[in-house]
Design an enzyme around this catalytic site. Sequence first.
Site, short mmCIF file in Angstrom:
data_model
loop_
_atom_site.label_atom_id
_atom_site.label_comp_id
_atom_site.label_asym_id
_atom_site.label_seq_id
_atom_site.Cartn_x
_atom_site.Cartn_y
_atom_site.Cartn_z
N ASP A 26 200.53 72.32 -69.70
CA ASP A 26 201.47 71.34 -69.14
C ASP A 26 202.71 71.16 -70.00
O ASP A 26 202.80 71.66 -71.12
CB ASP A 26 200.78 69.99 -68.95
CG ASP A 26 199.84 69.65 -70.10
OD1 ASP A 26 200.17 69.95 -71.26
OD2 ASP A 26 198.77 69.08 -69.84
N ASN A 82 190.75 58.65 -69.23
CA ASN A 82 190.43 58.44 -67.81
C ASN A 82 189.83 59.69 -67.18
O ASN A 82 189.70 59.78 -65.96
CB ASN A 82 191.67 57.99 -67.04
CG ASN A 82 192.79 59.03 -67.08
OD1 ASN A 82 192.64 60.11 -67.64
ND2 ASN A 82 193.93 58.69 -66.48
N HIS A 136 191.07 62.81 -67.39
CA HIS A 136 192.00 63.86 -66.96
C HIS A 136 191.87 65.10 -67.84
O HIS A 136 191.49 65.03 -69.00
CB HIS A 136 193.45 63.35 -66.91
CG HIS A 136 194.11 63.16 -68.23
ND1 HIS A 136 194.55 61.93 -68.68
CD2 HIS A 136 194.43 64.04 -69.23
CE1 HIS A 136 195.11 62.07 -69.87
NE2 HIS A 136 195.05 63.34 -70.21
N GLU A 194 195.55 63.83 -63.26
CA GLU A 194 195.07 62.45 -63.33
C GLU A 194 194.04 62.18 -62.22
O GLU A 194 193.93 62.94 -61.26
CB GLU A 194 196.25 61.49 -63.17
CG GLU A 194 197.35 61.65 -64.22
CD GLU A 194 197.01 61.00 -65.55
OE1 GLU A 194 195.83 60.69 -65.80
OE2 GLU A 194 197.93 60.79 -66.35
#
Length: 244
Positions: free
Chosen positions: A67, A136, A138, A143
Amino acid sequence: MRVIRCKDYHDMSRKAANIISAQVILKPDAILGLATGSSPIGTYQQLIDWYKKGDIDFSQVHTYNLDEYRGLTYEDPQSYHYFMRKNFFDSVNIDLANTHVPDGADSDIEHACTSYDAMVKAAGYVDLQLLGIGRNGHIGFNEPDEVFSKGTHCVDLTPSTIEANSRLFDSPDQVPRQAYTMGIQTIMHARRIILVASGTEKAQAVKDMIYGPVTPKVPASILQLHTNCTVVADAAALSLCPNS
């Protein structure tokens, strides 16, 4: 999914680096998928140490990063391209022409995403993908969502991700709100996956990833379906898991 339990961050980093170095030694022209963030830094440092000792050669290796923040150029000190050079590429003998990161400076979302997907596909996908995991759940910047993503796409970062990444900026307001990230389907094309996790703040996400249902609400849970995935985690990250 195989789980390697480690004593601490240093032990985790060394064990992950062992797996990556073995891949490169067995296949000198290996295609590696790489990650950023604090979790893999120790792994990169260990690989650099072994390179300096002459134990590993990166001259034929190709890399594809997961990313990049949208809106940042390669030269921006906060970009993931800069991060990779600072923490790994500039300290080993890898050919920078063989390193690839999504182009955060490309404002054309469709072009930025489809061109990166085309490069990864043309390379035959990666031999080994290194991943971290967010609080979370990811992976990359994928996400929690209603569906699993496919190819590279632009994502709006969640408040928890922005908060976690703010330690690398002068203030949370400076953290970009969007990023280009390799999709879940592309990640799952990797022939082998290594996920590193450290610290109690990752414990719930690690438990959900390994023992919870496979759901896009916990993107990393899809790794339960991969045929060759290894989780390398320290005691703190595994503290909520059985037999931890």
